[in-house]
Every structure is written in structure tokens, then in C-alpha cells.
Design an enzyme around this catalytic site. Structure first.
Site, PDB file in Angstrom:
ATOM      1  N   ASP A  11     -18.670 -32.699  -9.825  1.00 42.20           N
ATOM      2  CA  ASP A  11     -18.176 -31.520 -10.541  1.00 42.20           C
ATOM      3  C   ASP A  11     -17.090 -31.982 -11.510  1.00 42.20           C
ATOM      4  O   ASP A  11     -16.599 -33.113 -11.421  1.00 42.20           O
ATOM      5  CB  ASP A  11     -17.610 -30.502  -9.546  1.00 42.20           C
ATOM      6  CG  ASP A  11     -17.028 -29.255 -10.226  1.00 42.20           C
ATOM      7  OD1 ASP A  11     -17.607 -28.806 -11.236  1.00 42.20           O
ATOM      8  OD2 ASP A  11     -16.006 -28.742  -9.752  1.00 42.20           O
ATOM      9  N   SER A  12     -16.701 -31.090 -12.402  1.00 40.93           N
ATOM     10  CA  SER A  12     -15.587 -31.378 -13.299  1.00 40.93           C
ATOM     11  C   SER A  12     -14.292 -31.593 -12.534  1.00 40.93           C
ATOM     12  O   SER A  12     -13.349 -32.188 -13.056  1.00 40.93           O
ATOM     13  CB  SER A  12     -15.406 -30.227 -14.297  1.00 40.93           C
ATOM     14  OG  SER A  12     -15.045 -29.040 -13.614  1.00 40.93           O
ATOM     15  N   CYS A  74     -21.630 -27.979 -10.838  1.00 37.70           N
ATOM     16  CA  CYS A  74     -20.793 -27.483 -11.932  1.00 37.70           C
ATOM     17  C   CYS A  74     -21.684 -26.716 -12.892  1.00 37.70           C
ATOM     18  O   CYS A  74     -22.638 -27.284 -13.437  1.00 37.70           O
ATOM     19  CB  CYS A  74     -20.121 -28.655 -12.637  1.00 37.70           C
ATOM     20  SG  CYS A  74     -19.163 -28.208 -14.099  1.00 37.70           S
ATOM     21  N   GLU A 152      -7.418 -26.310  -9.354  1.00 37.02           N
ATOM     22  CA  GLU A 152      -7.099 -27.733  -9.409  1.00 37.02           C
ATOM     23  C   GLU A 152      -5.665 -27.998  -8.964  1.00 37.02           C
ATOM     24  O   GLU A 152      -5.348 -29.079  -8.476  1.00 37.02           O
ATOM     25  CB  GLU A 152      -7.322 -28.272 -10.824  1.00 37.02           C
ATOM     26  CG  GLU A 152      -8.779 -28.368 -11.247  1.00 37.02           C
ATOM     27  CD  GLU A 152      -9.535 -29.483 -10.556  1.00 37.02           C
ATOM     28  OE1 GLU A 152      -8.986 -30.589 -10.392  1.00 37.02           O
ATOM     29  OE2 GLU A 152     -10.699 -29.241 -10.142  1.00 37.02           O
ATOM     30  N   CYS A 184     -18.700 -20.061 -11.519  1.00 37.33           N
ATOM     31  CA  CYS A 184     -18.043 -21.371 -11.588  1.00 37.33           C
ATOM     32  C   CYS A 184     -17.780 -21.805 -10.162  1.00 37.33           C
ATOM     33  O   CYS A 184     -17.335 -20.993  -9.339  1.00 37.33           O
ATOM     34  CB  CYS A 184     -16.739 -21.278 -12.379  1.00 37.33           C
ATOM     35  SG  CYS A 184     -15.728 -22.789 -12.331  1.00 37.33           S
ATOM     36  N   HIS A 186     -15.523 -23.502  -8.880  1.00 35.77           N
ATOM     37  CA  HIS A 186     -14.123 -23.395  -8.447  1.00 35.77           C
ATOM     38  C   HIS A 186     -13.818 -22.021  -7.854  1.00 35.77           C
ATOM     39  O   HIS A 186     -12.951 -21.884  -6.988  1.00 35.77           O
ATOM     40  CB  HIS A 186     -13.170 -23.637  -9.630  1.00 35.77           C
ATOM     41  CG  HIS A 186     -13.018 -25.060 -10.032  1.00 35.77           C
ATOM     42  ND1 HIS A 186     -13.996 -25.755 -10.724  1.00 35.77           N
ATOM     43  CD2 HIS A 186     -11.992 -25.943  -9.855  1.00 35.77           C
ATOM     44  CE1 HIS A 186     -13.582 -26.989 -10.950  1.00 35.77           C
ATOM     45  NE2 HIS A 186     -12.362 -27.126 -10.439  1.00 35.77           N
TER      46      HIS A 186
END
Length: 264
Positions: A11-12, A74, A152, A184, A186
Site C-alpha cells: 500500500d502507499s 491501495c 499515517e 481507501c 486507510h
């Protein structure tokens, strides 16, 4: 490539750990490799060429670690790079798709909201989903700048995160959305706060379980399922700062883990 080889997931950043949780629940015997490209997160404001280049480099790293399958955990990388990855790597590659279909089947008001990055909402994949299901339900896309950065940073419930979510969720409710899609990877880590803001009458859904099921099917068809008698392992890498990565990974994985630096 054989059944004993690990599964590569990337993932990012750390958002794909929400997908990795579902993979671990579905496939307890598999060894899992996870790469967070946190040094370049978020992908939502990067060019397609950059995202594609990073996705290729990370996939090559996972292949060098003998991955038998890849999961692009992602939505932004899926839209920007999955076609290229599938042309370069001859293995099962499972990608993300916002859960618009189940949301369209579940809604009672006929209005669903999709929380996602700007790039995901503008991508061909989402445009196709909108065209496919938009005739039967009203689909409201809501870009959410700043949310990836909050996850993050490990801030899942602080004042800034709450204010951002109120800014993105409340307009959807005002337009009668009764189902919210987390577009997303996240965002599932923010689901408890999203549910608190949206209230009990609003369903909040994501794609992680569907991705885990698809991965399991692809491995079974290819004769690549590991022996479930042995508990699988996890290995983690990041392109971000290691001193921040270890506590964040441990927080989101709900266990103390080691995180290695991703080679350049």
C-alpha cells in the site's frame, strides 16, 4: 512458485494493514509480506507515472522475496498501476475496488456516499462503477484530503481527525446517504469514529473481506493454498522512518511487530 511461498501485499502506507487483517483471518496458514510505502504517502496527490513506478518497484521487491501472489491493497495504486502490473508479472494479482456494488444493494434511501482520495474518485475504475450502478442509486463521491495523513500519524480519534470526518461525512448525511463506502484502505481504521459521527442508521462498508475472499479463490484455483495446519508468519517493511513505523505498525496490527527498512 509453490504453495509454501508467501503472499506479497503493499500500500502507499499503513492503510493496507486493514486488508492484511482480513487476509490473515481468511488464510491463517499463509506467510504474509507487507510493504508500506509511507515515505511517499499519500499517493492521492501523486502523478500516475510516479504511482506506477513505485508499484512496479515494490512488486519487484516482493517477487524477489518469492511472493506467489500480489495484493495491491491501495485503491489509488489499483487505478494507476494494476493493468501494468498484470502485464509484467505472471502471478495472481488481486486489486481493490470500492464496495459500490454491495452498497447499492444494501441502501434503503437510494443514496450512497463514497469516501476516497481525489485520484480514486477521478480514476477510470470509479467512473466505471458509477456508470454501472449510478442508474439505480445516487452515488455521492467525497474526496477526503488529510485523512490518510491522520492514519499515517496514528491519530485515529483526535480532534483534528474528528473535525475532518465531520466535514466529509455530514454533507453526505444531509443528502440522505444511508450507506457509506470506505474507498481507501486507510479509512477502515477510522470506521469507529465514522460510525459515531454517522449514527446507527448508516451502514459503513469496505472491500477488505471481499479482497481476502478473492485471493483465497485465486490461490485455490491455482493450487497455491498453504497448509493451514501451520500458523502463518508476517514480515513488514516501510520506506518511511523506522522510529515512527514500529509503534504505528504495532498499534494498527494489535501486536508488537518488527519493521524493516525497504531497500532503495
Amino acid at each position: 512458485m509453490n504453495a509454501a511461498n508467501p503472499i506479497g501485499v503493499f500500500d502507499s502506507g499503513v492503510g493496507g494493514l486493514s486488508v492484511l487483517h482480513e487476509i490473515r483471518r481468511s488464510l491463517p496458514g499463509e506467510d504474509l509480506l507487507y510493504v508500506a510505502d509511507s515515505g511517499h504517502a499519500p499517493y492521492g496527490d501523486k502523478s500516475q507515472q510516479f504511482i506506477e513506478s513505485r508499484s512496479i518497484a515494490i512488486s519487484e521487491f516482493l517477487v524477489s522475496r518469492n511472493a506467489k501472489a500480489l495484493v495491491v491493497a491501495c485503491n489509488t495504486a489499483t487505478g494507476a498501476a494494476v493493468t501494468t502490473l498484470r502485464s509484467r508479472f505472471m502471478m495472481p494479482i488481486i486489486a481493490m475496488e470500492p464496495a459500490v456494488k454491495p452498497a447499492s444493494e444494501q441502501t434503503k434511501s437510494g443514496v450512497i456516499g463514497v469516501l476516497a482520495t481525489s485520484r480514486t474518485l477521478a480514476g477510470d475504475n470509479f467512473v466505471r462503477l458509477f456508470a454501472r450502478y449510478g442508474e439505480d442509486v445516487e452515488i455521492l463521491g467525497q474526496a477526503c484530503p488529510g485523512l490518510v495523513e491522520q492514519v499515517e500519524a496514528g491519530d485515529l480519534s483526535g480532534d483534528k481527525t474528528r473535525l475532518l470526518l465531520q466535514r466529509y461525512v455530514l454533507p453526505l448525511l444531509e443528502q440522505k446517504a444511508d450507506t457509506i463506502v470506505l474507498g481507501c484502505t486507510h479509512y477502515p481504521f477510522l470506521a469507529p469514529l465514522i460510525r459515531e459521527i454517522a449514527g446507527p442508521g448508516v451502514a459503513v462498508i469496505d472491500s477488505a473481506a471481499a479482497v481476502a475472499r478473492q485471493l483465497s479463490r485465486r490461490l485455490e484455483v491455482g493450487g497455491l493454498l498453504a497448509d493451514a495446519a501451520d500458523a502463518g508468519t508476517e514480515c513488514f517493511w516501510t520506506s518511511g522512518a523506522l522510529d515512527k513505523a514500529k509503534p504505528l505498525f504495532s498499534q494498527l496490527w494489535n501486536a508488537d511487530v518488527e519493521v524493516r527498512p525497504l531497500p532503495d
